[in-house]
Design a protein around this motif. Structure first.
Motif, PDB file in Angstrom:
ATOM      1  N   ASN A  30      41.584  31.589  29.126  1.00  0.00           N
ATOM      2  CA  ASN A  30      41.065  31.665  30.487  1.00  0.00           C
ATOM      3  C   ASN A  30      42.028  31.066  31.506  1.00  0.00           C
ATOM      4  OD1 ASN A  30      38.567  32.906  29.891  1.00  0.00           O
ATOM      5  ND2 ASN A  30      37.703  30.942  29.256  1.00  0.00           N
ATOM      6  N   SER A  35      38.595  31.249  36.336  1.00  0.00           N
ATOM      7  CA  SER A  35      37.604  32.255  35.956  1.00  0.00           C
ATOM      8  C   SER A  35      37.491  32.362  34.439  1.00  0.00           C
ATOM      9  CB  SER A  35      37.973  33.614  36.548  1.00  0.00           C
ATOM     10  OG  SER A  35      39.209  34.064  36.036  1.00  0.00           O
ATOM     11  N   GLU A  36      36.327  32.840  34.007  1.00  0.00           N
ATOM     12  CA  GLU A  36      36.038  33.044  32.586  1.00  0.00           C
ATOM     13  C   GLU A  36      36.197  34.519  32.243  1.00  0.00           C
ATOM     14  OE1 GLU A  36      34.638  31.316  29.897  1.00  0.00           O
ATOM     15  OE2 GLU A  36      34.450  29.309  30.737  1.00  0.00           O
ATOM     16  N   LYS A 121      28.492  31.921  25.710  1.00  0.00           N
ATOM     17  CA  LYS A 121      28.753  33.188  26.403  1.00  0.00           C
ATOM     18  C   LYS A 121      28.576  34.332  25.418  1.00  0.00           C
ATOM     19  CE  LYS A 121      33.012  34.181  27.288  1.00  0.00           C
ATOM     20  NZ  LYS A 121      34.372  34.120  27.860  1.00  0.00           N
ATOM     21  N   TYR A 159      26.633  33.985  30.606  1.00  0.00           N
ATOM     22  CA  TYR A 159      26.878  32.608  30.156  1.00  0.00           C
ATOM     23  C   TYR A 159      25.682  31.747  30.545  1.00  0.00           C
ATOM     24  CZ  TYR A 159      28.861  27.876  30.206  1.00  0.00           C
ATOM     25  OH  TYR A 159      29.089  26.531  30.013  1.00  0.00           O
ATOM     26  N   MET A 184      25.948  32.204  34.509  1.00  0.00           N
ATOM     27  CA  MET A 184      27.079  32.959  35.050  1.00  0.00           C
ATOM     28  C   MET A 184      27.069  34.381  34.510  1.00  0.00           C
ATOM     29  SD  MET A 184      31.187  32.244  34.599  1.00  0.00           S
ATOM     30  CE  MET A 184      31.061  32.264  32.801  1.00  0.00           C
ATOM     31  N   ALA A 186      29.961  37.295  33.998  1.00  0.00           N
ATOM     32  CA  ALA A 186      31.409  37.508  33.998  1.00  0.00           C
ATOM     33  C   ALA A 186      31.705  38.976  33.703  1.00  0.00           C
ATOM     34  CB  ALA A 186      32.092  36.620  32.961  1.00  0.00           C
ATOM     35  N   ASN A 200      33.647  36.350  38.352  1.00  0.00           N
ATOM     36  CA  ASN A 200      32.589  35.444  37.912  1.00  0.00           C
ATOM     37  C   ASN A 200      31.630  35.175  39.067  1.00  0.00           C
ATOM     38  OD1 ASN A 200      34.573  33.215  35.765  1.00  0.00           O
ATOM     39  ND2 ASN A 200      33.987  35.354  35.523  1.00  0.00           N
ATOM     40  N   ILE A 202      28.471  32.608  39.726  1.00  0.00           N
ATOM     41  CA  ILE A 202      27.986  31.393  39.084  1.00  0.00           C
ATOM     42  C   ILE A 202      26.903  30.730  39.936  1.00  0.00           C
ATOM     43  CG2 ILE A 202      28.639  29.150  38.139  1.00  0.00           C
ATOM     44  CD1 ILE A 202      31.576  30.246  38.191  1.00  0.00           C
ATOM     45  N   TYR A 215      31.699  32.084  43.503  1.00  0.00           N
ATOM     46  CA  TYR A 215      32.305  33.319  43.022  1.00  0.00           C
ATOM     47  C   TYR A 215      33.776  33.041  42.757  1.00  0.00           C
ATOM     48  CZ  TYR A 215      34.448  33.966  47.652  1.00  0.00           C
ATOM     49  OH  TYR A 215      35.186  33.789  48.798  1.00  0.00           O
TER      50      TYR A 215
END
Length: 322
Positions: A30, A35-36, A121, A159, A184, A186, A200, A202, A215
Motif C-alpha cells: 500500500n 490509500s488501501e 478487508k 474494510y 472503508m 476501497a 478509498n 472512509i 477520501y
C-alpha cells in the motif's frame, strides 16, 4: 424462502470468488501513499510496511509551530482465503509544539499514537480474475495499449476495523478514547500502460462527536517493472480537523519481496500548513501455496505420477506372467 434466497445467492458469490482468487508473484504494498489497495496480500503471506517521516506544521492564526518525527507501520496477513486480509496499522508521532502568541514562547513536548487500528478487508468483486483469458494482439502494439472501456469497472473491497485510542491523547479530539469503529470502501482500476487508480472512502471513529469522513485518491504509473511514481489527494472533514493534503513520490522494487519508497506531503492552507518528507520500505514473508484444482473428473494435476505408477504395475504384472 424470500429471506433465504438472498443469503443463498450471497454464499454462492463468496464461494465463486474464492475459487477464482488470484495471487501476485511480487509484493503488493500500500506504500508509498496512504490509500488501501482493493486486493489482499494473499493467503499465508505476512507483510510488513514501515516508514519514517518528518513533521513540520505552522498555524498562522493561532501562532504555533510543530516540529518532530513520526513512524507509521502496517502488518498485513492473508487469512483463510485469497480475498481476506487482516491488518494492524498505526502511526506514532513525537514532536514539540511551540506557542508564539505570548510575549515569551512556550514549548510543550508531545508523543503518542495518532491512530492504532486492527481490522479486516475483504475483496467483494474482482474484474481481473479472468484476465488470462484476454489474449494480447500479436500483430498490433497499439491495440494492446489502447484504452479498454471494461477497465472502468473497478475491483471493490470493504474494510471493517476498530481504533484503540488512549485517554488524553494530544492528537485526537477531546471525547475520543478507547474503542471506536472504522469502515472503508476501497476500489482499484488497473489501466493499460501501467496506470493504476485507487480510491478509498472512509468513515473513522464512528460514534464520537468528532467522527470524520475521509477520501483518498491515488494514481500510480510504472515506467518499468521496478520503478513507479504516484500522486495522491487526501481530504479530511470533521468538526475537530479538516484538511486537503497532497502527496507525490515514488517506489523502487528491489526484489520480488522487498520495496523501497519516498514521498513528500503538503497542503495549501495555514491552519495549519503541513510539509512532511517520508521514507519507507515494505517486505513480505511469502508462504503462499497454490491449491490443487479438481476439474470435475478427479484430476488434481497428479496424472503424470499416477501414469508412472500404473505403468509400473503393468510391468510387474507382465513379469509375473513370464
Amino acid at each position: 424462502m424470500r429471506v433465504l434466497k438472498p443469503i443463498f445467492i450471497f454464499l454462492l458469490t463468496i464461494a465463486y470468488n474464492i475459487s477464482n482468487a488470484q495471487y501476485t508473484e511480487v509484493i503488493n504494498s500500500n506504500r508509498p501513499g496512504l490509500s488501501e489497495s482493493a486486493f489482499s496480500v494473499g493467503t499465508n503471506v505476512v507483510q510488513f510496511e514501515v516508514g519514517a517521516f518528518t513533521v513540520k506544521e505552522e498555524h498562522t492564526p493561532l501562532q504555533y509551530e510543530v516540529s518532530g518525527f513520526g513512524i507509521d507501520f502496517s502488518v498485513r496477513y492473508g487469512l483463510l482465503f485469497e480475498q481476506l486480509e487482516i491488518s494492524l496499522d498505526g502511526v506514532y508521532q513525537n514532536d514539540n509544539i511551540t506557542f508564539n502568541s505570548a510575549s515569551v514562547p512556550f514549548e510543550d513536548k508531545r508523543a503518542n499514537f495518532r491512530n492504532l487500528t486492527l481490522g479486516a478487508k475483504y475483496l467483494l468483486y474482482d474484474p481481473y480474475k479472468n484476465a488470462e483469458e484476454a489474449k494480447p494482439n500479436l500483430y498490433s502494439y497499439h491495440a494492446n495499449r489502447r484504452f479498454q472501456w471494461k477497465s472502468l469497472i473497478p475491483a471493490v473491497s470493504v474494510y471493517v476495523g476498530g481504533n484503540f485510542d488512549t485517554k488524553d491523547n494530544p492528537y485526537t479530539a477531546p471525547d475520543v478514547e478507547g474503542f471506536s469503529p472504522k469502515v472503508m470502501i476501497a476500489t482499484q482500476n488497473n489501466f493499460n500502460g501501467g496506470w493504476v487508480f485507487v480510491m478509498n472512502l472512509i468513515k473513522d471513529r464512528i460514534g464520537s462527536e468528532f467522527s470524520d469522513f475521509q477520501y483518498i485518491f491515488t494514481l500510480t504509473h510504472s515506467f518499468t517493472p521496478q520503478w513507479v511514481v504516484f500522486g495522491e489527494a487526501q481530504g479530511i472533514s470533521s468538526d475537530f480537523y479538516a484538511d486537503n493534503i497532497f502527496r507525490f513520490g515514488g517506489a523502487y522494487l528491489w526484489s520480488q519481496n522487498f520495496q523501497l519508497d519516498a514521498n513528500i506531503a503538503f497542503n495549501t492552507k495555514d491552519t495549519p500548513s503541513v510539509f512532511n518528507i517520508a521514507f519507507g520500505a515494505s517486505y513480505r514473508l511469502d508462504f503462499h501455496k497454490d491449491k490443487k484444482v479438481d476439474n470435475g473428473n478427479g484430476n488434481t494435476g497428479n496424472f503424470k505420477k499416477k501414469r508412472k505408477k500404473n505403468r509400473k504395475k503393468e510391468d510387474d504384472f507382465d513379469s509375473d506372467d513370464l
